[in-house]
Design a protein around this motif. Structure first.
Motif, PDB file in Angstrom:
ATOM      1  N   TRP A  98       0.819  -1.217   0.000  1.00 33.76           N
ATOM      2  CA  TRP A  98       0.000   0.000   0.000  1.00 33.76           C
ATOM      3  C   TRP A  98       0.850   1.263   0.000  1.00 33.76           C
ATOM      4  CZ3 TRP A  98       1.035   2.899   4.218  1.00 33.76           C
ATOM      5  CH2 TRP A  98       1.539   2.228   5.340  1.00 33.76           C
ATOM      6  N   LEU A  99       2.175   1.120  -0.072  1.00 34.49           N
ATOM      7  CA  LEU A  99       3.030   2.306  -0.221  1.00 34.49           C
ATOM      8  C   LEU A  99       3.535   2.460  -1.656  1.00 34.49           C
ATOM      9  CD1 LEU A  99       5.329   2.734   2.923  1.00 34.49           C
ATOM     10  CD2 LEU A  99       3.796   4.419   1.927  1.00 34.49           C
ATOM     11  N   THR A 100       3.035   1.646  -2.564  1.00 35.93           N
ATOM     12  CA  THR A 100       3.535   1.684  -3.939  1.00 35.93           C
ATOM     13  C   THR A 100       3.391   3.080  -4.554  1.00 35.93           C
ATOM     14  OG1 THR A 100       3.129   0.893  -6.171  1.00 35.93           O
ATOM     15  CG2 THR A 100       1.274   0.864  -4.704  1.00 35.93           C
TER      16      THR A 100
ATOM     17  N   VAL B 152      -4.679  -8.614  20.278  1.00 33.37           N
ATOM     18  CA  VAL B 152      -4.327  -9.385  19.083  1.00 33.37           C
ATOM     19  C   VAL B 152      -4.545  -8.521  17.853  1.00 33.37           C
ATOM     20  CG1 VAL B 152      -5.110 -11.316  17.633  1.00 33.37           C
ATOM     21  CG2 VAL B 152      -4.774 -11.660  20.089  1.00 33.37           C
ATOM     22  N   ALA B 153      -3.660  -8.696  16.860  1.00 37.49           N
ATOM     23  CA  ALA B 153      -3.871  -8.041  15.569  1.00 37.49           C
ATOM     24  C   ALA B 153      -4.057  -9.121  14.508  1.00 37.49           C
ATOM     25  CB  ALA B 153      -2.679  -7.162  15.226  1.00 37.49           C
ATOM     26  N   PHE B 154      -5.112  -8.988  13.708  1.00 35.56           N
ATOM     27  CA  PHE B 154      -5.255  -9.830  12.518  1.00 35.56           C
ATOM     28  C   PHE B 154      -4.813  -8.990  11.325  1.00 35.56           C
ATOM     29  CE2 PHE B 154      -8.250 -11.487  15.609  1.00 35.56           C
ATOM     30  CZ  PHE B 154      -8.046 -12.863  15.514  1.00 35.56           C
ATOM     31  N   LEU B 155      -3.755  -9.477  10.659  1.00 40.74           N
ATOM     32  CA  LEU B 155      -3.184  -8.670   9.573  1.00 40.74           C
ATOM     33  C   LEU B 155      -3.335  -9.392   8.242  1.00 40.74           C
ATOM     34  CD1 LEU B 155       0.165  -7.635  11.352  1.00 40.74           C
ATOM     35  CD2 LEU B 155      -2.050  -6.440  11.364  1.00 40.74           C
ATOM     36  N   ALA B 156      -3.901  -8.703   7.276  1.00 38.90           N
ATOM     37  CA  ALA B 156      -4.026  -9.294   5.937  1.00 38.90           C
ATOM     38  C   ALA B 156      -2.629  -9.492   5.359  1.00 38.90           C
ATOM     39  CB  ALA B 156      -4.846  -8.378   5.038  1.00 38.90           C
ATOM     40  N   ASP B 157      -2.464 -10.549   4.564  1.00 41.88           N
ATOM     41  CA  ASP B 157      -1.140 -10.879   4.018  1.00 41.88           C
ATOM     42  C   ASP B 157      -0.550  -9.745   3.186  1.00 41.88           C
ATOM     43  OD1 ASP B 157      -1.278 -13.244   5.288  1.00 41.88           O
ATOM     44  OD2 ASP B 157      -1.518 -14.505   3.505  1.00 41.88           O
ATOM     45  N   ASP B 158      -1.404  -8.969   2.543  1.00 36.13           N
ATOM     46  CA  ASP B 158      -0.862  -7.869   1.727  1.00 36.13           C
ATOM     47  C   ASP B 158      -0.758  -6.574   2.534  1.00 36.13           C
ATOM     48  OD1 ASP B 158      -3.471  -7.101   2.018  1.00 36.13           O
ATOM     49  OD2 ASP B 158      -3.864  -6.843  -0.124  1.00 36.13           O
ATOM     50  N   ALA B 159      -0.901  -6.662   3.843  1.00 38.73           N
ATOM     51  CA  ALA B 159      -0.723  -5.526   4.750  1.00 38.73           C
ATOM     52  C   ALA B 159      -1.720  -4.397   4.510  1.00 38.73           C
ATOM     53  CB  ALA B 159       0.713  -4.982   4.664  1.00 38.73           C
ATOM     54  N   SER B 160      -2.796  -4.693   3.786  1.00 36.30           N
ATOM     55  CA  SER B 160      -3.775  -3.640   3.498  1.00 36.30           C
ATOM     56  C   SER B 160      -4.865  -3.546   4.563  1.00 36.30           C
ATOM     57  CB  SER B 160      -4.416  -3.887   2.127  1.00 36.30           C
ATOM     58  OG  SER B 160      -5.173  -5.093   2.178  1.00 36.30           O
TER      59      SER B 160
ATOM     60  N   VAL C 238      -7.710  -6.043  18.052  1.00 31.75           N
ATOM     61  CA  VAL C 238      -8.664  -6.490  19.062  1.00 31.75           C
ATOM     62  C   VAL C 238      -8.226  -5.982  20.436  1.00 31.75           C
ATOM     63  CG1 VAL C 238      -9.806  -8.485  20.084  1.00 31.75           C
ATOM     64  CG2 VAL C 238      -9.064  -8.555  17.685  1.00 31.75           C
ATOM     65  N   ASN C 239      -9.176  -5.356  21.133  1.00 29.18           N
ATOM     66  CA  ASN C 239      -8.928  -4.812  22.471  1.00 29.18           C
ATOM     67  C   ASN C 239      -7.893  -3.688  22.497  1.00 29.18           C
ATOM     68  OD1 ASN C 239     -10.850  -6.353  23.883  1.00 29.18           O
ATOM     69  ND2 ASN C 239      -9.476  -8.135  23.918  1.00 29.18           N
ATOM     70  N   GLU C 240      -7.925  -2.896  21.472  1.00 32.32           N
ATOM     71  CA  GLU C 240      -7.195  -1.621  21.526  1.00 32.32           C
ATOM     72  C   GLU C 240      -8.082  -0.685  22.356  1.00 32.32           C
ATOM     73  OE1 GLU C 240      -7.084   1.599  19.980  1.00 32.32           O
ATOM     74  OE2 GLU C 240      -5.064   1.857  19.146  1.00 32.32           O
ATOM     75  N   GLU C 241      -8.218   0.585  22.019  1.00 33.31           N
ATOM     76  CA  GLU C 241      -9.080   1.459  22.804  1.00 33.31           C
ATOM     77  C   GLU C 241     -10.536   0.963  22.751  1.00 33.31           C
ATOM     78  OE1 GLU C 241      -8.190   5.830  22.546  1.00 33.31           O
ATOM     79  OE2 GLU C 241     -10.294   5.873  21.911  1.00 33.31           O
ATOM     80  N   ASP C 242     -10.915   0.455  21.575  1.00 31.69           N
ATOM     81  CA  ASP C 242     -12.228  -0.177  21.421  1.00 31.69           C
ATOM     82  C   ASP C 242     -12.030  -1.685  21.256  1.00 31.69           C
ATOM     83  OD1 ASP C 242     -14.086   2.209  21.254  1.00 31.69           O
ATOM     84  OD2 ASP C 242     -12.588   2.722  19.716  1.00 31.69           O
ATOM     85  N   HIS C 243     -13.160  -2.419  21.362  1.00 28.74           N
ATOM     86  CA  HIS C 243     -13.029  -3.880  21.205  1.00 28.74           C
ATOM     87  C   HIS C 243     -12.402  -4.246  19.868  1.00 28.74           C
ATOM     88  CE1 HIS C 243     -16.562  -4.345  24.246  1.00 28.74           C
ATOM     89  NE2 HIS C 243     -15.393  -4.341  24.849  1.00 28.74           N
ATOM     90  N   LEU C 244     -12.835  -3.504  18.863  1.00 25.65           N
ATOM     91  CA  LEU C 244     -12.382  -3.844  17.515  1.00 25.65           C
ATOM     92  C   LEU C 244     -12.089  -2.573  16.743  1.00 25.65           C
ATOM     93  CD1 LEU C 244     -12.173  -6.638  16.206  1.00 25.65           C
ATOM     94  CD2 LEU C 244     -14.388  -6.199  15.116  1.00 25.65           C
ATOM     95  N   ARG C 245     -10.948  -2.592  16.088  1.00 22.83           N
ATOM     96  CA  ARG C 245     -10.674  -1.488  15.172  1.00 22.83           C
ATOM     97  C   ARG C 245     -10.334  -2.085  13.821  1.00 22.83           C
ATOM     98  NH1 ARG C 245      -8.276   3.908  17.887  1.00 22.83           N
ATOM     99  NH2 ARG C 245     -10.245   4.394  18.920  1.00 22.83           N
ATOM    100  N   ILE C 246     -11.074  -1.640  12.836  1.00 18.42           N
ATOM    101  CA  ILE C 246     -10.869  -2.116  11.465  1.00 18.42           C
ATOM    102  C   ILE C 246     -10.083  -1.033  10.742  1.00 18.42           C
ATOM    103  CG2 ILE C 246     -12.026  -2.848   9.337  1.00 18.42           C
ATOM    104  CD1 ILE C 246     -14.582  -3.241  11.167  1.00 18.42           C
ATOM    105  N   GLN C 247      -8.900  -1.375  10.267  1.00 21.28           N
ATOM    106  CA  GLN C 247      -8.076  -0.387   9.545  1.00 21.28           C
ATOM    107  C   GLN C 247      -7.801  -0.886   8.139  1.00 21.28           C
ATOM    108  OE1 GLN C 247      -5.359   1.666  13.010  1.00 21.28           O
ATOM    109  NE2 GLN C 247      -4.400   0.143  11.699  1.00 21.28           N
ATOM    110  N   CYS C 248      -8.075  -0.042   7.157  1.00 20.25           N
ATOM    111  CA  CYS C 248      -7.777  -0.412   5.767  1.00 20.25           C
ATOM    112  C   CYS C 248      -6.896   0.651   5.137  1.00 20.25           C
ATOM    113  CB  CYS C 248      -9.070  -0.551   4.968  1.00 20.25           C
ATOM    114  SG  CYS C 248     -10.050  -1.931   5.540  1.00 20.25           S
ATOM    115  N   MET C 249      -5.802   0.210   4.524  1.00 21.04           N
ATOM    116  CA  MET C 249      -4.830   1.132   3.925  1.00 21.04           C
ATOM    117  C   MET C 249      -4.798   0.957   2.408  1.00 21.04           C
ATOM    118  SD  MET C 249      -3.668   0.664   7.193  1.00 21.04           S
ATOM    119  CE  MET C 249      -2.659  -0.797   7.190  1.00 21.04           C
ATOM    120  N   ARG C 250      -4.637   2.093   1.718  1.00 26.16           N
ATOM    121  CA  ARG C 250      -4.451   2.052   0.260  1.00 26.16           C
ATOM    122  C   ARG C 250      -3.318   3.005  -0.103  1.00 26.16           C
ATOM    123  NH1 ARG C 250      -6.965  -1.594  -2.951  1.00 26.16           N
ATOM    124  NH2 ARG C 250      -7.067  -0.043  -4.623  1.00 26.16           N
ATOM    125  N   ALA C 251      -2.627   2.695  -1.189  1.00 27.81           N
ATOM    126  CA  ALA C 251      -1.591   3.610  -1.671  1.00 27.81           C
ATOM    127  C   ALA C 251      -2.248   4.823  -2.311  1.00 27.81           C
ATOM    128  CB  ALA C 251      -0.697   2.903  -2.680  1.00 27.81           C
ATOM    129  N   GLY C 252      -1.572   5.969  -2.218  1.00 29.13           N
ATOM    130  CA  GLY C 252      -2.067   7.171  -2.872  1.00 29.13           C
ATOM    131  C   GLY C 252      -3.378   7.654  -2.278  1.00 29.13           C
TER     132      GLY C 252
END
Lengths: 351, 351
Positions: free
Chosen positions: A3-5, A95-103, A108-122
């Protein structure tokens, strides 16, 4: 870090876009007030939902329990912006569940029970949001989330109430910094309900001319409005940045080019480089490549240099955390030289 | 400038050796007291002796009348150290006879009627003296020189009385400068009756780590003694310099190499360079090449960079004297980049 391409929309100014959704399970206290049993319950619920998430995201996820990682492994994930420092503080049941392409990162159990983060280049908030939303739907299909008709999604911190959405974009703004327009842009961003701040360094000294802009408000607007608002502001900033670069290349051409090429010469040949120095020099080199002044190296070197200059990454590379700052600076310089050599550009070296 | 070649004795420390003989014709006042008729007579006598000089020196000579040259042409000859500033002050009847290979200059009506200058690359005072002596003999065979049995050769300034000999050597002493031993060496040289001083810059700031050492005394010693004395002092200084370089590479290896490579990166890529900056950076690069750290460029670049960075030379190159300092700095950077590219070394570039 795919996602940094550099092959991404507006990548001459925008490094990456990120969408983060904060979600909590009904009837379980927020992580900062939950006991270990409750935290474990959150984790168990999430584990059960992961297959559906993987299906919706069309990605395979790895499961990283924070208390099973070394300090160094955690640092690398923080440096790559895949997890937050917050997740690391009390590692048990985090725990962190990380997609293989790092996107995608699911925290889990950060400030909230669940945080969904999605990254894209540009600049690609829409795609990032589409992915986050699909993951969110998959989770809501499986689990009962804390949602209030009036308040929207309930979150640990009131600043996330409503949509639970934080959209952010990392920008490279050397033009606005060198033409001293950056403070205007920061002020205007605040007036628009956005936060624009340096990614590295502080108010006194920005390092690497990298900035992160994100929405401040999460309540009272739809997700589309928040993203649309941020996107139009970013589009404005991009236009200002490009105008600033054009002005520099018209009115300060010689000094601009000299500074860019000297930075390139130093990055390419130095034997000792500090983290801060790499960020500073690399900003100039990146500007040179994006302005098509430097053609002997390709933009594909960006992620390697950004990641490869981090101390945590160098320690992984060296297989030891017991390096002196001198040894680190030496390995950093080697890593940067190798990254530049590994990505030759189309243009031959200019005599 | 063939006498600046790197293929010469002790060329890792010694740039060049020079012998200068001061001679005057009998019964004609010294130039500072002579009228134009007398100056013209000196010139006429010298003109007549030139064929014999050319024969003795096995070289062809060009005749350069100072009042026929442009200011710029004279500056270039001064920068190349073929003529002196003194010869240029009152150009009428001042003439330089220059050997085609730039190894011999005969200056007419400088401080003395005749100055014979012979240059060699590296430490080679004997060959320089042999050539100067052969030329001196050819002149004495043709003309009547002012010589006193007790005082030796009579000269305009008493410091040249006796042999009229000034032997000098240009040294590159970065090791002694960086290890802060240079002031000791300067003091010891003075005690040995030698003068050691910076070639560029002043006492407060030496530029380029280049020094000139020469004999102070001309009377009371034979030519061979003067040259032998200087040579043994220079041999000592060379040994000190090499020890200093070794110490640096043992105890400051990382910083030394980093500084050398950064200097190389800047020289190779900068778009604007001042004269002083080239001298400073080039000293480090030269040290790097001489210490075999930098192998991607050959020592053959030395004369081109030393001469090519001079403002007078750049003006000749550009065909105009009306350049701003910015334009000069730009052309200087181009010239340096071209010189580095024109002399690739044996070693491939290190990643």
């Amino acid at each position: 870090m795919p996602w940094l391409t550099s092959q991404a929309p507006e990548s001459d100014v925008v490094l990456s876009s990120r969408i983060r959704l904060a979600r909590n399970f009904r009837k379980i206290p927020f992580p900062n007030r939950a006991d270990f049993e409750q935290l474990a319950a959150v984790l168990q619920l999430t584990d059960g939902a992961i297959p559906a998430v993987a299906d919706a995201a069309h990605r395979h996820f790895g499961r990283y329990a924070m208390d099973k990682l070394t300090k160094l492994q955690r640092e690398v994930l923080v440096d790559k912006r895949l997890i937050t420092e917050n997740l690391v503080k009390n590692p048990q049941d985090r725990v962190a569940f990380l997609a293989d392409d790092a996107s995608v990162s699911l925290l889990v159990n950060e400030e909230d029970h669940l945080r969904i983060q999605c990254m894209r280049a540009g600049l690609d908030l829409e795609q990032a949001y589409a992915l986050a939303s699909a993951i969110d739907d998959a989770i809501e299909g499986q689990l009962d989330l804390a949602f209030d008709e009036k308040m929207g999604y309930l979150t640990s911190c009131p600043t996330n109430l409503g949509t639970g959405l934080r959209a952010s974009v990392v920008l490279h703004l050397p033009g606005l910094v060198y033409t001293r327009n950056i403070n205007n842009i920061i002020n205007i961003s605040q007036q628009l309900g956005l936060s624009l701040r340096a990614l590295y360094g502080d108010d006194k000294e920005v390092v690497g001319n990298l900035f992160q802009v994100s929405n401040q408000l999460t309540l009272g607007f739809s997700e589309e409005e928040i993203i649309g608002n941020l996107k139009s502001a970013v589009t404005e900033i991009i236009a200002h940045e490009r105008r600033a670069r054009k002005a520099l290349s018209l009115y300060m051409k010689e000094h601009l080019e000299d500074g860019i090429w000297r930075a390139y010469g130093t990055l390419r040949y130095a034997r000792l480089l500090t983290e801060k120095e790499v960020l500073t020099l690399f900003s100039k080199v990146r500007l040179g490549i994006d302005m098509r002044l430097i053609k002997e190296v390709s933009a594909d070197c960006y992620p390697e240099i950004l990641i490869g200059s981090r101390t945590s990454w160098l320690e992984i590379l060296a297989g030891t955390e017991n390096m002196s700052s001198g040894e680190l600076d030496k390995l950093r310089a080697e890593t940067v030289r190798r990254a530049l050599a590994a990505h030759p550009g189309e243009g031959r070296q200019q005599a």
